[in-house]
Design a protein around this motif. Structure first.
Motif, PDB file in Angstrom:
ATOM      1  N   LEU A 118       0.829  -1.200   0.000  1.00 45.97           N
ATOM      2  CA  LEU A 118       0.000   0.000   0.000  1.00 45.97           C
ATOM      3  C   LEU A 118       0.871   1.261   0.000  1.00 45.97           C
ATOM      4  CD1 LEU A 118      -2.867   1.140   0.157  1.00 45.97           C
ATOM      5  CD2 LEU A 118      -2.638   1.140   2.637  1.00 45.97           C
ATOM      6  N   VAL A 119       1.934   1.223   0.807  1.00 44.17           N
ATOM      7  CA  VAL A 119       2.822   2.383   0.885  1.00 44.17           C
ATOM      8  C   VAL A 119       3.442   2.668  -0.479  1.00 44.17           C
ATOM      9  CG1 VAL A 119       4.987   3.238   1.864  1.00 44.17           C
ATOM     10  CG2 VAL A 119       3.304   2.123   3.330  1.00 44.17           C
ATOM     11  N   ASN A 120       3.878   1.599  -1.138  1.00 42.73           N
ATOM     12  CA  ASN A 120       4.462   1.790  -2.469  1.00 42.73           C
ATOM     13  C   ASN A 120       3.465   2.407  -3.434  1.00 42.73           C
ATOM     14  OD1 ASN A 120       6.930   0.830  -1.715  1.00 42.73           O
ATOM     15  ND2 ASN A 120       6.488  -1.280  -2.343  1.00 42.73           N
ATOM     16  N   GLN A 121       2.253   1.908  -3.311  1.00 40.51           N
ATOM     17  CA  GLN A 121       1.207   2.418  -4.197  1.00 40.51           C
ATOM     18  C   GLN A 121       0.952   3.904  -3.911  1.00 40.51           C
ATOM     19  OE1 GLN A 121      -2.248  -0.080  -3.827  1.00 40.51           O
ATOM     20  NE2 GLN A 121      -2.871   0.346  -5.926  1.00 40.51           N
ATOM     21  N   LEU A 122       0.954   4.232  -2.621  1.00 35.71           N
ATOM     22  CA  LEU A 122       0.711   5.624  -2.238  1.00 35.71           C
ATOM     23  C   LEU A 122       1.825   6.536  -2.727  1.00 35.71           C
ATOM     24  CD1 LEU A 122      -0.697   5.224   1.383  1.00 35.71           C
ATOM     25  CD2 LEU A 122      -1.865   6.281  -0.557  1.00 35.71           C
ATOM     26  N   LEU A 123       3.059   6.041  -2.615  1.00 33.45           N
ATOM     27  CA  LEU A 123       4.196   6.856  -3.049  1.00 33.45           C
ATOM     28  C   LEU A 123       4.132   7.096  -4.548  1.00 33.45           C
ATOM     29  CD1 LEU A 123       7.100   5.319  -0.944  1.00 33.45           C
ATOM     30  CD2 LEU A 123       6.011   7.552  -0.643  1.00 33.45           C
ATOM     31  N   GLU A 124       3.808   6.012  -5.278  1.00 32.87           N
ATOM     32  CA  GLU A 124       3.693   6.108  -6.723  1.00 32.87           C
ATOM     33  C   GLU A 124       2.580   7.096  -7.076  1.00 32.87           C
ATOM     34  OE1 GLU A 124       5.750   4.759  -8.653  1.00 32.87           O
ATOM     35  OE2 GLU A 124       4.856   4.362 -10.610  1.00 32.87           O
ATOM     36  N   HIS A 125       1.491   6.957  -6.355  1.00 32.71           N
ATOM     37  CA  HIS A 125       0.354   7.827  -6.625  1.00 32.71           C
ATOM     38  C   HIS A 125       0.690   9.292  -6.365  1.00 32.71           C
ATOM     39  CE1 HIS A 125      -3.450   9.881  -5.595  1.00 32.71           C
ATOM     40  NE2 HIS A 125      -3.813   9.298  -6.713  1.00 32.71           N
ATOM     41  N   GLU A 126       1.406   9.503  -5.292  1.00 35.95           N
ATOM     42  CA  GLU A 126       1.789  10.866  -4.924  1.00 35.95           C
ATOM     43  C   GLU A 126       2.608  11.532  -6.037  1.00 35.95           C
ATOM     44  OE1 GLU A 126       1.900  12.238  -1.233  1.00 35.95           O
ATOM     45  OE2 GLU A 126       2.041  14.081  -2.410  1.00 35.95           O
ATOM     46  N   LYS A 127       3.479  10.734  -6.640  1.00 38.29           N
ATOM     47  CA  LYS A 127       4.286  11.277  -7.740  1.00 38.29           C
ATOM     48  C   LYS A 127       3.388  11.775  -8.876  1.00 38.29           C
ATOM     49  CE  LYS A 127       7.184   7.774  -8.372  1.00 38.29           C
ATOM     50  NZ  LYS A 127       8.119   6.928  -9.088  1.00 38.29           N
ATOM     51  N   PHE A 128       2.418  10.927  -9.222  1.00 36.90           N
ATOM     52  CA  PHE A 128       1.561  11.291 -10.346  1.00 36.90           C
ATOM     53  C   PHE A 128       0.625  12.435  -9.996  1.00 36.90           C
ATOM     54  CE2 PHE A 128       3.060   7.210 -11.837  1.00 36.90           C
ATOM     55  CZ  PHE A 128       3.401   7.557 -13.136  1.00 36.90           C
ATOM     56  N   LYS A 129       0.308  12.510  -8.721  1.00 40.83           N
ATOM     57  CA  LYS A 129      -0.516  13.620  -8.285  1.00 40.83           C
ATOM     58  C   LYS A 129       0.248  14.929  -8.491  1.00 40.83           C
ATOM     59  CE  LYS A 129      -3.224  14.789  -4.242  1.00 40.83           C
ATOM     60  NZ  LYS A 129      -4.440  15.199  -4.934  1.00 40.83           N
ATOM     61  N   ARG A 130       1.508  14.888  -8.154  1.00 38.14           N
ATOM     62  CA  ARG A 130       2.332  16.081  -8.365  1.00 38.14           C
ATOM     63  C   ARG A 130       2.503  16.364  -9.853  1.00 38.14           C
ATOM     64  NH1 ARG A 130       4.640  17.788  -3.679  1.00 38.14           N
ATOM     65  NH2 ARG A 130       4.281  16.289  -1.997  1.00 38.14           N
ATOM     66  N   ALA A 131       2.652  15.285 -10.606  1.00 35.33           N
ATOM     67  CA  ALA A 131       2.788  15.469 -12.053  1.00 35.33           C
ATOM     68  C   ALA A 131       1.526  16.112 -12.623  1.00 35.33           C
ATOM     69  CB  ALA A 131       3.054  14.131 -12.745  1.00 35.33           C
ATOM     70  N   SER A 132       0.363  15.711 -12.083  1.00 35.77           N
ATOM     71  CA  SER A 132      -0.857  16.306 -12.636  1.00 35.77           C
ATOM     72  C   SER A 132      -0.996  17.761 -12.194  1.00 35.77           C
ATOM     73  CB  SER A 132      -2.100  15.476 -12.316  1.00 35.77           C
ATOM     74  OG  SER A 132      -2.258  15.301 -10.952  1.00 35.77           O
ATOM     75  N   GLU A 133      -0.465  18.081 -11.015  1.00 33.77           N
ATOM     76  CA  GLU A 133      -0.453  19.493 -10.615  1.00 33.77           C
ATOM     77  C   GLU A 133       0.428  20.305 -11.558  1.00 33.77           C
ATOM     78  OE1 GLU A 133       0.743  19.297  -6.513  1.00 33.77           O
ATOM     79  OE2 GLU A 133      -1.230  18.488  -5.958  1.00 33.77           O
ATOM     80  N   MET A 134       1.571  19.692 -11.921  1.00 32.34           N
ATOM     81  CA  MET A 134       2.473  20.363 -12.859  1.00 32.34           C
ATOM     82  C   MET A 134       1.749  20.598 -14.184  1.00 32.34           C
ATOM     83  SD  MET A 134       4.384  19.473 -15.749  1.00 32.34           S
ATOM     84  CE  MET A 134       4.443  17.689 -15.601  1.00 32.34           C
ATOM     85  N   LEU A 135       1.024  19.570 -14.656  1.00 33.44           N
ATOM     86  CA  LEU A 135       0.295  19.714 -15.927  1.00 33.44           C
ATOM     87  C   LEU A 135      -0.739  20.826 -15.815  1.00 33.44           C
ATOM     88  CD1 LEU A 135      -0.319  16.044 -17.152  1.00 33.44           C
ATOM     89  CD2 LEU A 135       1.260  17.738 -18.094  1.00 33.44           C
ATOM     90  N   TYR A 136      -1.378  20.862 -14.671  1.00 28.65           N
ATOM     91  CA  TYR A 136      -2.388  21.897 -14.458  1.00 28.65           C
ATOM     92  C   TYR A 136      -1.770  23.280 -14.570  1.00 28.65           C
ATOM     93  CZ  TYR A 136      -5.505  25.033 -12.005  1.00 28.65           C
ATOM     94  OH  TYR A 136      -6.281  26.097 -11.682  1.00 28.65           O
ATOM     95  N   GLU A 137      -0.609  23.438 -13.918  1.00 28.67           N
ATOM     96  CA  GLU A 137       0.053  24.740 -13.982  1.00 28.67           C
ATOM     97  C   GLU A 137       0.430  25.095 -15.412  1.00 28.67           C
ATOM     98  OE1 GLU A 137       3.163  24.431 -11.075  1.00 28.67           O
ATOM     99  OE2 GLU A 137       1.606  24.243  -9.529  1.00 28.67           O
ATOM    100  N   ARG A 138       0.982  24.113 -16.102  1.00 29.73           N
ATOM    101  CA  ARG A 138       1.369  24.349 -17.501  1.00 29.73           C
ATOM    102  C   ARG A 138       0.177  24.817 -18.324  1.00 29.73           C
ATOM    103  NH1 ARG A 138       6.593  22.485 -19.202  1.00 29.73           N
ATOM    104  NH2 ARG A 138       6.070  23.781 -20.975  1.00 29.73           N
ATOM    105  N   SER A 139      -0.942  24.126 -18.140  1.00 29.31           N
ATOM    106  CA  SER A 139      -2.089  24.472 -18.975  1.00 29.31           C
ATOM    107  C   SER A 139      -2.627  25.847 -18.603  1.00 29.31           C
ATOM    108  CB  SER A 139      -3.175  23.417 -18.862  1.00 29.31           C
ATOM    109  OG  SER A 139      -3.902  23.605 -17.685  1.00 29.31           O
TER     110      SER A 139
END
Lengths: 257, 185, 185
Positions: A118-139
């Protein structure tokens, strides 16, 4: 299929940033919004609890998680099955944590933390969450720039640039259209010879003379026309009905004798 | 590609800059130096330096427009400073709302492409089919063949429109996903 | 017209020129000085002289574009000297663009190949001869022999170019109706 002019994206972020407002120890309230998924909710709860992601207080977090689920249910919010699956996973981990470690097992043998996956999944998810924030900023930045309006030469090209999925979507539409047409045809053709006989007989025996041309004109398909023709012949053969043509090339009238 | 331009005087630099300007303008999508070079029968390097010069010209005279590289090609666009006026002028702004879920799915596709729906589910922990459909409809992602595994599921990747809408020259401009890892703790 | 621009510093001439440039650029139609004046809350005369200056700028630097007045409004267009190159460019640019009719025909050919023209008519319910021609011209479909039936009609199927243009390795990579249904539900 819309025409090219790149759509400007906007994001519905105000409404999606959810908020759990704690009323008391046992009561939580939810401010409108949705979590993008169960991992999102879990991360949120872990942060709320100021817990360490590598050492999740699983019992407490599970309780909070279940409270949220119950709250959503009581609000009649339809919950994605994934949220329920996660609840089950949490309960499973919780129960595993409660199990005493097998004293017989070699201490050297690696102890597998039930939370690890679960922790691994959460860490992985957190990365993509940040990536989607980055995409949001870009857009958002991108939304401040605009491309050229239409010009004459674009007009010559009133065409769509298609992807494979467009081809599929178009094909699906055609097939649906085709199916409808076939069904309509079947519906029309469902009239049997017996029905046709009955209809025409009823008209003749209602007393009025019937113009044969009128009957044929009413037929909606070639098939019905053939049926009507056969029916008329059949009626003339079996019933006391005659065909009368008063003038050469005049209309033919069906009349009971 | 048919090439019909007859033998001509070689073009001067200034002329080449002007022609590139005209072609980038008429193109309805970003156009690469390679395509310009082919059409004009010029060296790609000559085109590249012409575009560079064009770009500098627009910068220098503080134009309301700029020449930028995006989605694998060159395109004119308005300068960001004037977005308020432009918006005001265009009044209705077509707005396509992308939910948080779709945005997250897009991030997974962008960083893990080509990727299948089950793989996205694994990372996101949520069924993502409807987000995938939204992204396909908005042409932000495209089908990229099938994965040679049980059931041969469709593979998805980001599109040129994705690059354009997120202001990227190409995918290599995306920060590495590992960079986000460092921020986690 | 809603006017929301708050009290601001008055715009400098240069700024006004740049803003007019941006607005003329984004407009789908020629735009008049009057409209620009309204949107920007400026005097019409100020706008007119800004456009004049803009026009002079494009002239001076021998740009590939010019600002011209047409039908009572202002618009960018390419300079006539370069029409040959512009025409060439627009003609040779590879285009995967299709009319809806052609796209429909292509879809039927892709999913029902090999298929004859009468069969396509039967499925689409519309005469498709001209779409077939377009698709043959674009080399998206090819003849695949004749059907051994009355009249021996031509059979059509998709081409290698079709696979390339749509990024498919082979036909098995075409998404299926089931793939779509998976996304919808």
């Amino acid at each position: 299929m819309e025409q090219q002019q790149p759509e400007q994206l906007s994001f519905d972020f105000e409404s999606v940033q959810p908020h759990i407002v704690r009323e008391s120890r046992d009561q939580i309230n939810l401010e409108l919004g949705e979590f993008a998924g169960p991992l999102d909710l879990l991360l949120y709860l872990i942060k709320q609890e100021q817990a360490n992601i590598f050492d999740i207080p699983i019992a407490r977090i599970t309780d909070e998680y279940l409270k949220y689920i119950r709250l959503m249910k009581s609000m009649d919010v339809s919950l994605a099955a994934d949220f329920i699956v996660m609840a089950a996973t949490l309960i499973e981990i919780k129960s595993k944590m409660l199990l005493p470690r097998d004293p017989v097992s070699d201490a050297e043998e690696e102890f597998e933390d039930p939370r690890e996956e679960l922790v691994n999944q959460l860490l992985e998810h957190e990365k993509f969450k940040r990536a989607s924030e980055m995409l949001y900023e870009r857009s958002t930045v991108e939304q401040a720039t605009f491309s050229r309006g239409k010009i004459e030469t674009d007009e010559n090209n009133l065409e769509v640039s298609a992807t494979v999925f467009d081809i599929l979507k178009v094909f699906r539409k055609i097939m649906e259209r085709h199916k409808e047409e076939v069904q309509m045809e079947i519906a029309r053709e469902e009239m049997s010879l017996a029905d046709m006989l009955k209809n025409i007989k009823a008209r003749i025996f209602s007393g009025k003379a019937v113009n044969l041309l009128d009957i044929f004109k009413e037929m909606k398909s070639k098939n019905e026309l053939v049926l009507a023709f056969i029916a008329v012949l059949e009626i003339v053969r079996t019933e006391s009905v005659i065909l009368v043509q008063e003038k050469v090339f005049g209309d033919i009238i069906l009349r009971k004798i | 590609m048919e090439l019909e331009i007859q033998e001509k005087q070689p073009r001067s630099i200034g002329e080449l800059v002007a022609i590139c300007e005209a072609l980038i303008f008429v193109s309805d999508e970003p156009v690469s130096a390679k395509i310009l070079a082919e059409v004009l029968q010029e060296e790609k390097e000559a085109i590249e330096s012409a575009i560079e010069e064009l770009q500098a010209e627009y910068e220098q005279r503080e134009s309301g427009l700029r020449v930028r590289e995006i989605g694998g090609g060159w395109q004119f666009s308005t300068r960001t400073e004037f977005h308020e006026e432009v918006r005001q002028f265009l009044k209705t702004r077509p707005s396509a709302k992308l939910s948080l879920a779709s945005l997250e799915t897009l991030a997974v596709v962008a960083y893990r492409q080509p990727v299948t729906v089950p793989e996205i589910l694994e990372i996101r922990g949520v069924q993502s089919a409807s987000s995938i459909k939204t992204l396909l409809d908005k042409r932000l992602i495209v089908a990229k063949g099938r994965k040679e595994t049980v059931g041969r599921p469709m593979l998805y990747g980001t599109s040129k429109d994705f690059l354009i809408q997120f202001g990227l020259k190409d995918l290599s401009e995306l920060p590495s996903i590992e960079d986000f890892e460092d921020l986690v703790n």
